[in-house]
Write a protein that holds these residues in place. Structure first.
Motif, mmCIF file in Angstrom:
data_model
loop_
_atom_site.group_PDB
_atom_site.id
_atom_site.type_symbol
_atom_site.label_atom_id
_atom_site.label_comp_id
_atom_site.label_asym_id
_atom_site.label_seq_id
_atom_site.Cartn_x
_atom_site.Cartn_y
_atom_site.Cartn_z
ATOM 1 N N ARG A 236 35.202 44.328 43.941
ATOM 2 C CA ARG A 236 35.137 42.876 44.226
ATOM 3 C C ARG A 236 33.719 42.478 44.636
ATOM 4 O O ARG A 236 33.525 41.730 45.610
ATOM 5 N N TRP B 84 27.409 40.040 44.728
ATOM 6 C CA TRP B 84 26.009 39.828 44.372
ATOM 7 C C TRP B 84 25.783 39.882 42.866
ATOM 8 O O TRP B 84 24.885 39.229 42.348
ATOM 9 N N PRO C 178 41.010 31.423 38.572
ATOM 10 C CA PRO C 178 40.708 32.620 39.373
ATOM 11 C C PRO C 178 41.623 33.792 39.059
ATOM 12 O O PRO C 178 41.297 34.930 39.392
ATOM 13 N N ARG C 179 42.760 33.507 38.422
ATOM 14 C CA ARG C 179 43.646 34.627 38.105
ATOM 15 C C ARG C 179 43.011 35.578 37.099
ATOM 16 O O ARG C 179 43.351 36.756 37.037
ATOM 17 N N THR D 42 39.932 36.530 37.212
ATOM 18 C CA THR D 42 39.199 37.482 38.059
ATOM 19 C C THR D 42 40.147 38.545 38.599
ATOM 20 O O THR D 42 39.861 39.740 38.554
ATOM 21 N N MET D 43 41.299 38.084 39.072
ATOM 22 C CA MET D 43 42.255 39.051 39.628
ATOM 23 C C MET D 43 42.750 40.024 38.572
ATOM 24 O O MET D 43 42.960 41.204 38.854
ATOM 25 N N SER E 152 42.308 43.981 38.719
ATOM 26 C CA SER E 152 43.443 44.898 38.789
ATOM 27 C C SER E 152 43.390 45.941 37.669
ATOM 28 O O SER E 152 43.971 47.003 37.801
ATOM 29 N N PRO F 53 34.890 32.579 40.657
ATOM 30 C CA PRO F 53 35.089 32.074 42.019
ATOM 31 C C PRO F 53 34.059 32.604 43.017
ATOM 32 O O PRO F 53 33.901 32.029 44.097
ATOM 33 N N ARG F 54 33.381 33.681 42.689
ATOM 34 C CA ARG F 54 32.402 34.224 43.638
ATOM 35 C C ARG F 54 30.978 33.789 43.309
ATOM 36 O O ARG F 54 30.031 34.240 43.961
ATOM 37 N N ASP G 110 28.756 32.324 46.147
ATOM 38 C CA ASP G 110 28.291 33.331 47.103
ATOM 39 C C ASP G 110 27.205 34.211 46.497
ATOM 40 O O ASP G 110 26.288 34.640 47.186
#
Lengths: 405, 490
Positions: free
Chosen positions: A82, A85, A175-176, A178-179, A183, A394-395, A398
């Motif tokens: 996850r 950067w 975002p799913r 990404t999940m 996974s 989603p990241r 950041d």
């Protein structure tokens, strides 16, 4: 201390290749065609049933394959952990990984030349017949072909899947996605580890069918990861010089590239040392023969180039925070390491082919140009119309604001 | 693979959601800085620990006494009290040494490598894991010292010439072990202590008795929490992390050299160094988990050592366990591929010879057991994970047993084959080493802050300018921004 960081704005940032893409595509293709045409012309003129051409081809195939495998590792391990950067440079990694599709195509000529290239298939080896017979269940051409089909099914399959999912997220922002990628990253890395391990045996270790080393897979893997991070640095430079991603990727990300280059240079050296030291120490003839060939007839000098050039010098050079954050020095180190990575594979492959002659063959360089041309062309093709940034990850926010303290 | 689920968790103590749009909260229960200090420090300040602590201490101290009694018996009588024979001249002593050193890898991995990788969740577990590392290395250090037979000349191991001016053999991996483990112990101890200085100062400031104030005052090295102190502290911490990172790799690599430099089938294989390191991290994390799962419950630390932390640890156990399985498979394949009959015999003998029982315990515990961690339900169930930790602890001991004993008991010469069984002294010495380990852990819990209070505070939501728990950059770095005016929203 650094100034408090201000979130870079992506307003007006150029995020697609546009007119740069076709230029690389055409230039790369021309370079590729010219390189391979010249290599074939010379290779045919050698009158050795294309064996020299095959070996030079193999060397450069292993080189470019390792870079794309490093990229696949970068993408998958980023999802697995996850990571934040690397979101800004993940698309570049995905595109380099998708070049495994190109490498699958480029594997076909190698497979066609396999009966000339691999000593266990051509019979041009000093290995005792009983030993070859013992290994026949593994080292035989049909099973060899089958293995490469499986390897590329895993590698190209995952590379394309990660890339497609990521590009789909640019449109949907879901975002799913990404999940889902996170996974599946675990299983992908497990299969990656097993396949790279056996691929390294097939491609490089079996060039001396009598020799074996259990650390060889990790060695090839680590070399590829070092190469990939250097390539990633160069590609980022190139894109920024073309006015792409100029604000999305900033000095903080370069700093991390540098850290990872440093870490994997060290890791590569750790594995190389472990292999060398244990074989040297135990001094068992069937193992030392491989290293002996790399110490005699001038090959020892290339080994020393690796000790210094692939480890001690870049280790010292990349140690400081300053050099990792200064673009000019980081660029030079990336270029340096990519050259050293090639010399490393040269040192692995060529003593098996030309034990008495460590000098370069023109075919080695021509094949390199051919591969480099097609590799670049394919990269621009995949990067094509899509964004160079996973825009709706989603990241992403950041990752943009990220700062090394 | 479970389908992605975006629903927020219902349990307030469940922060294991995989939703990337939501920040992961690492400290639950709405704590502020004061309540963190109160919760953690009060465990080490309690003048009357619960009766269970005294019982546990009495048991482990007795076991420690037994350990030293066994050592005394060994020294007085000689190594004949162990089950060693010819050909198995290396038995439980080396097995236990490698086992304990391996366990001592988790702490420094967590404190150094995870720090460099900006894994903020490490803050809740690093102190405990580092303490455990040091205690494990203490247990490990006992065995090579006592296994030399004539313990009064154990100083020959050090790089000084003996009275006949003979230097130790610098080409011997046993000497490298002395350097590697010694360096590791020193740096781990320094790292642990450096990280603890701000917390020791907290204990000093909260001290209710003169004695505590003096002792913690000395230990806190005059820490006042000034800006300059913090600046130096973080520099030192980063440098120590950089120095400790290669040590995490080197210690168990050198331990693996003890075996791999030999020509003995089953010992000499080039993958040993990275494979031993992966196995060490694997066993270390399992031991940390074995202790943390009950500790977080007994000491009311579930809001700090959350399910998210445990899940992450379980993922590392799964990853390193799979690496170990990968190494087993590679070794097996190359044993056949290499075409050396002695080598392939060694592996067939492991799996189907007289020690097959040990081999299959090893494979079941190390390769199969951690695969259950693919399931998120297992990763977040404390009972299930604790059972798996126990399996891994057992499996990793058996791994060292299998490597050491099977190869020695049946080497090149069938006429010299033998079978090794431990004696009661072997067994009681090993059991006693657990006593020492747990006794030290109990003392640590009793007297020192078992959570890195200062570090945990940096990853709390209140520590961040934006009030979010997602920091910008390194968590240590965020402190620099803290006193400044809030930035505009971006």
């Amino acid at each position: 201390m650094s100034q408090p960081h201000v979130m870079p704005s992506l307003e007006g940032e150029k995020l697609t290749l546009d007119e740069v893409g076709p230029r690389i595509l055409i230039g790369g293709s021309i370079l590729g065609v010219v390189g391979f045409a010249a290599a074939i012309a010379i290779g045919v003129g050698r009158n050795d049933h294309l064996a020299s051409l095959g070996w030079s081809y193999l060397l450069n195939f292993a080189y470019f394959l390792s870079l794309s495998l490093g990229a696949l590792f970068f993408v998958a391990v980023g999802h697995l952990t996850r990571a934040t950067w690397n979101v800004v440079s993940r698309r570049i990694g995905e595109v380099v990984a998708v070049n495994l599709v190109l490498m699958a195509v480029m594997a076909i000529p190698l497979m066609l030349m396999a009966s000339r290239v691999f000593p266990w298939a051509s019979g041009l080896t000093h290995a005792p017949e009983e030993l070859l017979e013992h290994k026949r269940p593994f080292l035989n051409l049909p099973f060899f072909y089958l293995r490469w089909v499986v390897y590329f099914a895993i590698w190209a399959g995952y590379a394309v899947w990660f890339w497609r999912q990521s590009v789909a997220q640019d449109r949907s922002g879901d975002p799913r996605i990404t999940m889902r990628m996170e996974s599946r990253a675990g299983l992908s890395l497990l299969l990656f580890a097993l396949s790279v391990n056996f691929a390294s045996f097939d491609l490089l270790m079996s060039l001396d069918p009598t020799w074996f080393s259990t650390i060889f897979g990790p060695y090839y893997f680590a070399a590829g990861v070092v190469g990939f991070f250097s390539l990633l640095t160069l590609l980022t430079f190139f894109l920024q010089s073309q006015g792409r991603l100029t604000r999305a990727i900033h000095v903080e990300h370069y700093h991390d590239y540098g850290k990872l280059m440093f870490a994997f240079v060290f890791f590569w050296a750790y594995l190389a040392f472990s292999q060398y030291m244990l074989i040297w120490y135990a001094n068992i003839p069937e193992e030392t023969a491989w290293l002996l060939r790399r110490e005699e007839n001038g090959w020892g000098w290339i080994g020393l180039v690796l000790v210094f050039g692939h480890f001690l010098v870049p280790f010292a050079g990349l140690l400081s925070r300053f050099t990792k954050r200064l673009r000019a020095t980081l660029f030079l180190w990336a270029l340096w390491i990519l050259v050293m990575h090639w010399i490393d594979l040269y040192w692995v492959v060529m003593p098996e082919i030309r034990p008495l002659d460590p000098g370069l063959d023109s075919l080695d360089l021509l094949c390199f140009l051919g591969f480099a041309g097609f590799y670049a062309a394919a990269l621009s093709r995949w990067a094509g119309a899509h964004s160079l940034l996973p825009e709706r990850d989603p990241r992403l926010q950041d990752a943009l604001a990220f700062e090394n303290a | 693979m479970s389908s992605p689920d975006l629903r927020p968790p219902i349990d307030p103590l469940d922060n294991t959601s995989d939703d990337p749009t939501q920040p992961t909260t690492l400290v639950l229960g709405g704590h502020d800085f004061t309540s963190v200090t109160d919760t953690v420090a009060s465990i080490a300040e309690n003048p009357n620990p619960p009766r269970a602590w005294y019982i546990a201490f009495a048991v482990t101290a007795s076991m420690t006494a037994m350990l030293f009694a066994m050592i005394a018996y060994l020294i007085v009588t000689g190594v004949g009290v162990w089950g060693l024979n010819n050909p198995v001249g290396w038995g439980w002593a080396i097995v236990n040494f490698v086992f304990w050193v391996g366990i001592g890898h988790a702490g420094t991995l967590i404190s150094a490598i995870l720090f460099l990788l900006r894994q903020r969740w490490r803050t809740s577990i690093n102190r405990f894991a580092e303490a455990m590392t040091i205690f494990a290395v203490i247990c490990a250090g006992i065995f090579p010292a006592i296994h030399v037979g004539r313990i009064w000349v154990v100083w020959w191991l050090f790089p000084i010439p003996n009275y006949q001016l003979v230097w130790p053999n610098f080409r011997s991996p046993l000497l490298w072990d002395v350097f590697a483990v010694g360096t590791y112990m020193t740096v781990s101890l320094l790292f642990w202590y450096t990280g603890m200085v701000p917390d020791l100062a907290t204990l000093r400031d909260r001290a209710q008795t003169k004695t505590r104030a003096i002792i913690f005052g000395i230990l806190a090295l005059g820490w006042r929490g000034s800006h300059r102190h913090w600046h130096r502290y973080e520099k030192a911490y980063l440098i120590l992390a950089g120095l400790a990172t290669p040590l995490v790799l080197s210690v168990h690599s050198v331990v693996s050299f003890d075996f791999a430099v030999a020509q003995l089938p089953g010992w000499h294989t080039t993958i040993f160094p990275p494979y031993f390191v992966a196995g060490a991290i694997f066993s270390g994390f399992s031991m940390v988990g074995t202790l943390l799962v009950p500790a977080r419950k007994w000491f009311g630390l579930k809001e700090f050592i959350t399910l998210h932390h445990l899940e992450n640890m379980n993922k590392i156990i799964l990853a390193t366990g799979s690496m170990v399985g990968f190494a087993y498979a590679t070794e097996f394949f190359i044993a056949w591929y290499g075409g050396n009959p002695a080598e392939s015999f060694a592996f067939v003998n492991r799996a189907f010879g007289p020690y097959a029982w040990a081999y299959w315990i090893m494979v079941s515990c190390n390769v199969i057991a951690p695969q259950f961690f693919w399931s998120k339900r297992v990763r977040t169930n404390t009972v299930a994970m604790w059972i798996l930790y126990i399996f891994v602890n057992i499996g990793m001991w058996f791994e060292r047993f299998v490597i050491t004993v099977t190869s020695l008991s049946r080497d090149f010469l069938p006429s010299s084959w033998g079978y090794y069984s431990p004696t009661i002294v072997d067994i009681l010495t090993f059991v006693g080493s657990f006593g020492l380990f747990f006794m030290l852990v109990l003392l640590f819990i009793r007297f020192l802050p078992m959570l890195a209070m200062a570090e945990v505070k940096t990853v709390m939501p209140v520590a961040h300018v934006s009030g979010e728990s997602k920091p910008i950059g390194d968590y240590h770095g965020d402190i620099h921004i803290l006193p400044k005016a809030p930035k505009e929203a971006t």
